[in-house]
Write a protein that holds these residues in place. Sequence first.
Motif, mmCIF file in Angstrom:
data_model
loop_
_atom_site.group_PDB
_atom_site.id
_atom_site.type_symbol
_atom_site.label_atom_id
_atom_site.label_comp_id
_atom_site.label_asym_id
_atom_site.label_seq_id
_atom_site.Cartn_x
_atom_site.Cartn_y
_atom_site.Cartn_z
ATOM 1 N N LEU A 167 0.827 -1.208 0.000
ATOM 2 C CA LEU A 167 0.000 0.000 0.000
ATOM 3 C C LEU A 167 0.861 1.256 0.000
ATOM 4 O O LEU A 167 0.551 2.244 -0.701
ATOM 5 N N ALA A 168 1.952 1.236 0.762
ATOM 6 C CA ALA A 168 2.821 2.410 0.833
ATOM 7 C C ALA A 168 3.502 2.675 -0.502
ATOM 8 O O ALA A 168 3.601 3.837 -0.933
ATOM 9 N N PHE A 169 3.965 1.633 -1.165
ATOM 10 C CA PHE A 169 4.604 1.841 -2.466
ATOM 11 C C PHE A 169 3.577 2.241 -3.526
ATOM 12 O O PHE A 169 3.900 3.014 -4.438
ATOM 13 N N SER A 170 2.355 1.743 -3.418
ATOM 14 C CA SER A 170 1.300 2.168 -4.344
ATOM 15 C C SER A 170 1.010 3.654 -4.177
ATOM 16 O O SER A 170 0.857 4.394 -5.160
ATOM 17 N N ALA A 171 0.942 4.095 -2.923
ATOM 18 C CA ALA A 171 0.723 5.517 -2.656
ATOM 19 C C ALA A 171 1.901 6.353 -3.141
ATOM 20 O O ALA A 171 1.725 7.455 -3.674
ATOM 21 N N LEU A 172 3.123 5.840 -2.953
ATOM 22 C CA LEU A 172 4.308 6.555 -3.419
ATOM 23 C C LEU A 172 4.289 6.705 -4.931
ATOM 24 O O LEU A 172 4.592 7.788 -5.455
ATOM 25 N N ALA A 173 3.947 5.633 -5.637
ATOM 26 C CA ALA A 173 3.878 5.704 -7.097
ATOM 27 C C ALA A 173 2.844 6.730 -7.537
ATOM 28 O O ALA A 173 3.083 7.519 -8.458
ATOM 29 N N ARG A 174 1.701 6.746 -6.884
ATOM 30 C CA ARG A 174 0.642 7.706 -7.239
ATOM 31 C C ARG A 174 1.083 9.135 -6.949
ATOM 32 O O ARG A 174 0.884 10.039 -7.778
ATOM 33 N N ASP A 175 1.698 9.354 -5.785
ATOM 34 C CA ASP A 175 2.098 10.709 -5.413
ATOM 35 C C ASP A 175 3.174 11.258 -6.344
ATOM 36 O O ASP A 175 3.122 12.422 -6.759
ATOM 37 N N THR A 176 4.181 10.442 -6.657
ATOM 38 C CA THR A 176 5.257 10.922 -7.534
ATOM 39 C C THR A 176 4.723 11.131 -8.950
ATOM 40 O O THR A 176 5.153 12.077 -9.640
ATOM 41 N N ARG A 177 3.802 10.292 -9.390
ATOM 42 C CA ARG A 177 3.214 10.476 -10.718
ATOM 43 C C ARG A 177 2.430 11.778 -10.786
ATOM 44 O O ARG A 177 2.526 12.544 -11.757
ATOM 45 N N ASN A 178 1.652 12.076 -9.738
ATOM 46 C CA ASN A 178 0.895 13.330 -9.704
ATOM 47 C C ASN A 178 1.806 14.544 -9.616
ATOM 48 O O ASN A 178 1.536 15.591 -10.208
ATOM 49 N N ALA A 179 2.932 14.379 -8.838
ATOM 50 C CA ALA A 179 3.856 15.497 -8.697
ATOM 51 C C ALA A 179 4.521 15.818 -10.030
ATOM 52 O O ALA A 179 4.699 16.999 -10.385
ATOM 53 N N ARG A 180 4.891 14.791 -10.789
ATOM 54 C CA ARG A 180 5.497 15.031 -12.101
ATOM 55 C C ARG A 180 4.499 15.655 -13.064
ATOM 56 O O ARG A 180 4.848 16.523 -13.859
ATOM 57 N N ALA A 181 3.235 15.197 -12.984
ATOM 58 C CA ALA A 181 2.211 15.774 -13.866
ATOM 59 C C ALA A 181 1.983 17.238 -13.536
ATOM 60 O O ALA A 181 1.802 18.071 -14.434
ATOM 61 N N SER A 182 2.008 17.582 -12.254
ATOM 62 C CA SER A 182 1.804 18.977 -11.851
ATOM 63 C C SER A 182 2.958 19.862 -12.295
ATOM 64 O O SER A 182 2.756 20.998 -12.742
ATOM 65 N N SER A 183 4.198 19.341 -12.168
ATOM 66 C CA SER A 183 5.358 20.142 -12.571
ATOM 67 C C SER A 183 5.435 20.305 -14.068
ATOM 68 O O SER A 183 5.960 21.304 -14.573
ATOM 69 N N ALA A 184 4.902 19.316 -14.812
ATOM 70 C CA ALA A 184 4.935 19.408 -16.272
ATOM 71 C C ALA A 184 3.836 20.315 -16.822
ATOM 72 O O ALA A 184 3.932 20.812 -17.936
ATOM 73 N N ALA A 185 2.768 20.510 -16.027
ATOM 74 C CA ALA A 185 1.633 21.330 -16.486
ATOM 75 C C ALA A 185 1.987 22.814 -16.526
ATOM 76 O O ALA A 185 2.841 23.293 -15.822
#
Length: 277
Positions: free
Chosen positions: A259-277
Amino acid sequence: MTFVGRLWLRLPIVARAVLIGVAAAAVGTVPWAVPLMAILLWLYWRYFVRGTGWPQSTAEARRTNARANALPPEAWGPALLAGMLGLGGVLLLQGVLSRLVTLPQQRDLDVSRYPTLTVLMWVVMSAVVAGVVEETSFRGYLQRPIERRHGPVIAILITGSLFGFAHFGHPEVGVVLLPFYLGVAAVYGANAYFTDSTLPGMVLHAGGNMFSALDLFARGRSEWQLSPEPQPLIWDTGPDLAFWGNLTALLIVAGLTVLAFSALARDTRNARASSAA
């Protein structure tokens, strides 16, 4: 004779003896390997991680493969939490395995023969070197290219196997400890894959090595064992309450790790999407 030489000869013999004795003691007890290793580590970081130095044609490849990418501040907490849960799960796995097979005992070093400061500096420096060098080489230069071509599972399996074999230089390490090193490599490798950075792994690796070394010195417990004393195998005593409790804890922590690694993957994916926007 120089002025310094004449001044030295004018000192009383007692003063000269004290100065020479103190100097000799300092040379023998100050951990000179620590400052030397600090310089070498700085040079390593500049060349292999930051990509400075000759040849400039490989500078960008060195920076990219080292994978020491900065993380968004909000990603550090989830990365460290997932890593600590994963490492806790590996220790619990070793607790189960120690009841199935006999694990070797790590050789204890008699640190009472050395000054406390020397021991602490050695522990810190060796842990930092292991964290930086092993994460850069295994999770950076080794895992990243394989990961991009064959995916994270194959990359982590290959990296973890080589990571385990690299520790076979220690006399107590053998094939029976491969699951331990594969598990540790999976934690560090997953962290590097989901964050695209070796920095959290460096922190976890160095911190884990410091804790393991101090625990070995204080209690004589190997880094791959839950208790200092070997436990009886279940083939001799049968599964007891401690074994079932260990197995239950392993399953719970393993689930929390996923669960922790799933949350980490989601958070880093969202962070990259936000920085790219």
